[in-house]
Design an enzyme around this catalytic site. Structure first.
Site, mmCIF file in Angstrom:
data_model
loop_
_atom_site.group_PDB
_atom_site.id
_atom_site.type_symbol
_atom_site.label_atom_id
_atom_site.label_comp_id
_atom_site.label_asym_id
_atom_site.label_seq_id
_atom_site.Cartn_x
_atom_site.Cartn_y
_atom_site.Cartn_z
ATOM 1 N N HIS A 38 0.826 -1.166 -0.039
ATOM 2 C CA HIS A 38 0.056 -0.064 -0.002
ATOM 3 C C HIS A 38 0.849 1.301 0.017
ATOM 4 O O HIS A 38 0.505 2.256 -0.683
ATOM 5 C CB HIS A 38 -0.864 0.170 1.215
ATOM 6 C CG HIS A 38 -1.836 -0.968 1.656
ATOM 7 N ND1 HIS A 38 -2.105 -1.928 2.353
ATOM 8 C CD2 HIS A 38 -2.957 -1.645 0.554
ATOM 9 C CE1 HIS A 38 -3.048 -2.480 2.454
ATOM 10 N NE2 HIS A 38 -3.738 -2.553 1.084
ATOM 11 N N LYS B 268 -17.680 -6.800 8.089
ATOM 12 C CA LYS B 268 -16.524 -7.349 8.125
ATOM 13 C C LYS B 268 -15.688 -7.705 9.475
ATOM 14 O O LYS B 268 -15.604 -6.361 9.907
ATOM 15 C CB LYS B 268 -15.660 -6.673 6.940
ATOM 16 C CG LYS B 268 -14.381 -7.514 6.313
ATOM 17 C CD LYS B 268 -13.811 -6.860 5.075
ATOM 18 C CE LYS B 268 -12.384 -7.465 4.885
ATOM 19 N NZ LYS B 268 -11.948 -6.809 3.550
ATOM 20 N N ARG C 34 -2.084 -6.356 -7.704
ATOM 21 C CA ARG C 34 -0.833 -7.260 -7.435
ATOM 22 C C ARG C 34 -0.733 -8.435 -8.802
ATOM 23 O O ARG C 34 0.329 -8.834 -9.225
ATOM 24 C CB ARG C 34 -0.798 -8.151 -6.052
ATOM 25 C CG ARG C 34 -0.817 -7.028 -5.000
ATOM 26 C CD ARG C 34 -1.411 -7.636 -3.829
ATOM 27 N NE ARG C 34 -2.687 -8.054 -3.860
ATOM 28 C CZ ARG C 34 -3.231 -8.727 -2.935
ATOM 29 N NH1 ARG C 34 -2.510 -8.791 -1.731
ATOM 30 N NH2 ARG C 34 -4.608 -9.035 -2.994
ATOM 31 N N SER D 206 -2.633 -8.268 3.319
ATOM 32 C CA SER D 206 -2.867 -7.871 4.945
ATOM 33 C C SER D 206 -2.813 -9.157 5.830
ATOM 34 O O SER D 206 -2.711 -9.408 6.795
ATOM 35 C CB SER D 206 -4.040 -7.010 5.075
ATOM 36 O OG SER D 206 -3.592 -5.741 4.374
HETATM 37 O O1 PNS Z 1 -8.719 -3.263 0.368
HETATM 38 P P1 PNS Z 1 -9.898 -4.014 -0.066
HETATM 39 O O2 PNS Z 1 -10.599 -4.855 1.005
HETATM 40 O O3 PNS Z 1 -9.575 -4.650 -1.163
HETATM 41 O O4 PNS Z 1 -10.843 -2.808 -0.376
HETATM 42 C C1 PNS Z 1 -12.136 -2.948 -0.997
HETATM 43 C C2 PNS Z 1 -12.746 -1.644 -0.883
HETATM 44 C C3 PNS Z 1 -13.082 -1.133 0.511
HETATM 45 C C4 PNS Z 1 -12.504 -0.460 -1.622
HETATM 46 C C5 PNS Z 1 -14.398 -2.113 -1.372
HETATM 47 O O5 PNS Z 1 -14.891 -2.987 -0.690
HETATM 48 C C6 PNS Z 1 -15.378 -0.749 -1.187
HETATM 49 O O6 PNS Z 1 -15.509 0.204 -2.138
HETATM 50 N N1 PNS Z 1 -16.305 -0.776 -0.239
HETATM 51 C C7 PNS Z 1 -16.984 0.113 0.157
HETATM 52 C C8 PNS Z 1 -18.621 -0.233 -0.084
HETATM 53 C C9 PNS Z 1 -18.747 -0.263 -1.972
HETATM 54 O O7 PNS Z 1 -18.995 0.782 -2.525
HETATM 55 N N2 PNS Z 1 -18.906 -1.387 -2.334
HETATM 56 C C10 PNS Z 1 -19.311 -1.482 -3.753
HETATM 57 C C11 PNS Z 1 -18.120 -1.868 -4.307
HETATM 58 S S1 PNS Z 1 -18.541 -1.845 -6.330
#
Ligand code: PNS
Length: 176
Positions: free
Chosen positions: A32, A56, A105, A143
């Site tokens: 990150h 989560k 990645r 992570s």
């Molecule tokens: O680090 P991550 O877990 O890969 O991040 C994922 C994240 C937080 C970017 C994604 O889950 C997100 O945007 N969550 C917010 C809720 C949302 O908008 N969901 C619809 C995504 S299309």
């Protein structure tokens, strides 16, 4: 003279390119960190947006994750750290920002990222997702993996910033 300088400053501010770098950051990894620094080569400012997801189970609370990232980037004024709840597109709309930065990645990341980018653009047509390939030294990092390594007494050196490793050890009561 001063007036002209003020004018120049304000037009520069209007043109400022800002992107949102969203994620769970549970915890922040060196992968990150690498994306954030490389993102700063493309954008004038990055908002690291920590997702607050009640469904989560995370090792660190949203507040802890925000605080850790703020500490790591305390000397970098172009990095702002916030949390958001609900849909990312709603948060982006509220911030008046159209660019989302995400790191990629591996090929397996791509499918999910592709779906998310299209879903986000489907909900808000102005949203553009910009992908940066993670540096090859960090492609294996996640992570989840790092939490397991540190929880079981392994070293997180080179995988996470030293502060994150300390906080992980405190969290898991792991010995050095
Ligand atoms: O680090 P991550 O877990 O890969 O991040 C994922 C994240 C937080 C970017 C994604 O889950 C997100 O945007 N969550 C917010 C809720 C949302 O908008 N969901 C619809 C995504 S299309």
């Amino acid at each position: 003279m001063k007036k002209n300088k003020d004018k120049r400053t304000s037009s520069r501010q209007i043109c400022k390119k800002v992107a949102i770098y969203p994620g769970s950051f549970d915890p922040l990894t060196n992968g990150h960190v690498n994306i954030i620094y490389r993102g700063l080569e493309l954008f004038d400012e990055l908002i690291v947006a920590v997702a607050h997801n009640t469904a989560k189970k995370t090792a660190f609370t949203t507040e802890e994750r925000v605080e850790i990232i703020r500490q790591v980037f305390r000397n970098e004024p172009k990095v702002k750290v916030e949390s958001f709840e609900g849909l990312l597109v709603n948060y982006a709309t509220q911030k008046k920002i159209n660019i989302i930065l995400r790191g990629l990645r591996t090929v397996s990341d791509f499918e999910f990222e592709f779906q998310m980018a299209l879903a986000n653009r489907g909900m808000r047509s102005k949203i553009e997702t910009v992908f940066m390939m993670t540096d090859s030294s960090y492609t294996h990092l996640s992570s989840t993996l790092i939490k397991e390594i540190v929880a079981l007494g392994g070293s997180g050196k080179g995988m996470v910033p030293p502060l994150v490793e300390r906080r992980l050890r405190e969290k898991f009561g792991a010995k050095k």
